[in-house]
Design a protein around this motif. Structure first.
Motif, PDB file in Angstrom:
ATOM      1  N   ASN A  71       0.832  -1.203   0.000  1.00  0.00           N
ATOM      2  CA  ASN A  71       0.000   0.000   0.000  1.00  0.00           C
ATOM      3  C   ASN A  71       0.871   1.261   0.000  1.00  0.00           C
ATOM      4  OD1 ASN A  71      -2.270  -1.601   0.091  1.00  0.00           O
ATOM      5  ND2 ASN A  71      -3.263  -0.452   1.722  1.00  0.00           N
ATOM      6  N   ILE A  72       1.916   1.237   0.829  1.00  0.00           N
ATOM      7  CA  ILE A  72       2.840   2.371   0.880  1.00  0.00           C
ATOM      8  C   ILE A  72       3.500   2.570  -0.478  1.00  0.00           C
ATOM      9  CG2 ILE A  72       4.987   3.245   1.891  1.00  0.00           C
ATOM     10  CD1 ILE A  72       4.283   1.559   4.403  1.00  0.00           C
ATOM     11  N   ASN A 135      -9.721   5.008   6.725  1.00  0.00           N
ATOM     12  CA  ASN A 135      -8.935   5.821   5.800  1.00  0.00           C
ATOM     13  C   ASN A 135      -9.135   5.367   4.365  1.00  0.00           C
ATOM     14  OD1 ASN A 135      -6.802   8.094   6.403  1.00  0.00           O
ATOM     15  ND2 ASN A 135      -7.076   6.928   8.289  1.00  0.00           N
ATOM     16  N   GLU A 136      -8.639   4.179   4.033  1.00  0.00           N
ATOM     17  CA  GLU A 136      -8.746   3.701   2.649  1.00  0.00           C
ATOM     18  C   GLU A 136     -10.213   3.629   2.191  1.00  0.00           C
ATOM     19  OE1 GLU A 136      -6.271   3.558   0.811  1.00  0.00           O
ATOM     20  OE2 GLU A 136      -4.538   2.543   1.651  1.00  0.00           O
ATOM     21  N   TYR A 137     -11.073   3.033   3.021  1.00  0.00           N
ATOM     22  CA  TYR A 137     -12.484   2.879   2.642  1.00  0.00           C
ATOM     23  C   TYR A 137     -13.230   4.205   2.760  1.00  0.00           C
ATOM     24  CZ  TYR A 137     -17.126   0.751   2.239  1.00  0.00           C
ATOM     25  OH  TYR A 137     -18.397   0.416   1.827  1.00  0.00           O
ATOM     26  N   LEU A 138     -12.962   4.938   3.835  1.00  0.00           N
ATOM     27  CA  LEU A 138     -13.610   6.235   4.030  1.00  0.00           C
ATOM     28  C   LEU A 138     -13.273   7.199   2.895  1.00  0.00           C
ATOM     29  CD1 LEU A 138     -15.098   8.399   5.784  1.00  0.00           C
ATOM     30  CD2 LEU A 138     -12.866   8.911   6.789  1.00  0.00           C
ATOM     31  N   LEU A 139     -11.992   7.257   2.531  1.00  0.00           N
ATOM     32  CA  LEU A 139     -11.566   8.211   1.521  1.00  0.00           C
ATOM     33  C   LEU A 139     -12.221   7.958   0.166  1.00  0.00           C
ATOM     34  CD1 LEU A 139      -7.775   8.793   2.276  1.00  0.00           C
ATOM     35  CD2 LEU A 139      -9.758  10.100   3.014  1.00  0.00           C
ATOM     36  N   LYS A 140     -12.515   6.679  -0.114  1.00  0.00           N
ATOM     37  CA  LYS A 140     -13.207   6.365  -1.366  1.00  0.00           C
ATOM     38  C   LYS A 140     -14.577   7.052  -1.385  1.00  0.00           C
ATOM     39  CE  LYS A 140     -15.153   2.338  -1.907  1.00  0.00           C
ATOM     40  NZ  LYS A 140     -15.451   0.911  -2.145  1.00  0.00           N
ATOM     41  N   LEU A 141     -15.268   7.017  -0.266  1.00  0.00           N
ATOM     42  CA  LEU A 141     -16.594   7.628  -0.164  1.00  0.00           C
ATOM     43  C   LEU A 141     -16.497   9.150  -0.079  1.00  0.00           C
ATOM     44  CD1 LEU A 141     -18.078   5.141   2.491  1.00  0.00           C
ATOM     45  CD2 LEU A 141     -18.319   5.034   0.002  1.00  0.00           C
ATOM     46  N   GLU A 142     -15.451   9.612   0.581  1.00  0.00           N
ATOM     47  CA  GLU A 142     -15.237  11.044   0.782  1.00  0.00           C
ATOM     48  C   GLU A 142     -14.757  11.721  -0.508  1.00  0.00           C
ATOM     49  OE1 GLU A 142     -12.526  13.478   3.914  1.00  0.00           O
ATOM     50  OE2 GLU A 142     -12.935  11.399   4.392  1.00  0.00           O
ATOM     51  N   MET A 179      -6.835  -4.253   2.561  1.00  0.00           N
ATOM     52  CA  MET A 179      -6.815  -4.009   4.011  1.00  0.00           C
ATOM     53  C   MET A 179      -7.916  -4.803   4.714  1.00  0.00           C
ATOM     54  SD  MET A 179      -4.279  -2.118   4.936  1.00  0.00           S
ATOM     55  CE  MET A 179      -4.747  -1.453   6.524  1.00  0.00           C
ATOM     56  N   PHE A 180      -9.088  -4.876   4.087  1.00  0.00           N
ATOM     57  CA  PHE A 180     -10.177  -5.670   4.672  1.00  0.00           C
ATOM     58  C   PHE A 180      -9.802  -7.155   4.715  1.00  0.00           C
ATOM     59  CE2 PHE A 180     -13.297  -2.151   3.562  1.00  0.00           C
ATOM     60  CZ  PHE A 180     -13.584  -1.855   4.895  1.00  0.00           C
TER      61      PHE A 180
END
Length: 225
Positions: A71-72, A135-142, A179-180
């Protein structure tokens, strides 16, 4: 409901996605709104890589380290400096004629970054919750909300292509899934599951600070008008 479904629901229903600033920009976003959001997200993008490094250092599980480092590596443009997410954002801001000499971090953005480090310091599974769903999932929605607002603004004035949004949306789709999968593989005890859930919720609450800063500037501007 299993752990992953619960984590996703906790993100999807969290007030951060319905913050006043976001809701108002879904209706109408100005050029200054765009610059403000991007300028503060710049500091988050820098911290993002550091957070992954910190979490990777908290486990001896080599498979987990591989997923986190992958991911990094993606965030770092797979070794190409021009393709790092931070570089793409800097390039985007430059095309928007942003004045980096006046670039400052809002106190609320700083608080968000500090809270994230505190959550990660609690332990590996807290970190997974804070980085995966929150972060990863939230940012997709955000980011999809900001991206849509940007496209509306772009139809009204001459603006560059929103490569920054597309790169992040494309990356977050794959990154959040990995990540999931990592969470499902490693968080098998009740304690570890609870730590992931707690890390997620704490990071979501922390992200609210980011938008409190943007909303505060809105109020300050209104009092001057």
């Amino acid at each position: 409901m299993n752990l992953i479904e619960t984590l996703k629901k906790d993100v999807e229903t969290h007030p951060v996605l319905k913050s006043q600033w976001l809701l108002e920009r879904n209706i109408s976003m100005s050029f200054n709104d765009l610059i403000l959001w991007l300028s503060q997200e710049y500091f988050v993008s820098i911290g993002f890589v550091d957070w992954f490094l910190l979490v990777a250092a908290k486990t001896r599980d080599q498979n987990a380290k591989i997923v986190l480092v992958e991911n990094i590596w993606g965030e770092l443009g797979e070794g190409k400096i021009a393709d790092t997410h931070v570089s793409i954002l800097i390039d985007f801001l430059k095309k928007l004629n942003f004045d980096f000499s006046k670039h400052t971090i809002l106190p609320e953005t700083k608080t968000y970054l500090e809270k994230m480090e505190t959550i990660i310091a609690k332990g590996f599974f807290y970190g997974l919750g804070a980085l995966g769903p929150a972060n990863e999932y939230l940012l997709k929605l955000e980011y999809s909300q900001i991206s849509n607002a940007y496209q509306k603004l772009k139809s009204e004035m001459s603006l560059p292509e929103g490569k920054f949004f597309q790169v992040n949306l494309d990356a977050d789709e794959g990154h959040s899934q990995r990540m999931f999968e990592l969470i499902a593989e490693t968080a098998t005890s009740e304690e570890s599951k609870n730590q992931v859930l707690t890390g997620n919720l704490l990071a979501l609450v922390a992200r609210e600070d980011f938008y409190k800063g943007l909303s505060r500037l809105d109020k300050e501007w209104l009092t001057k008008v």
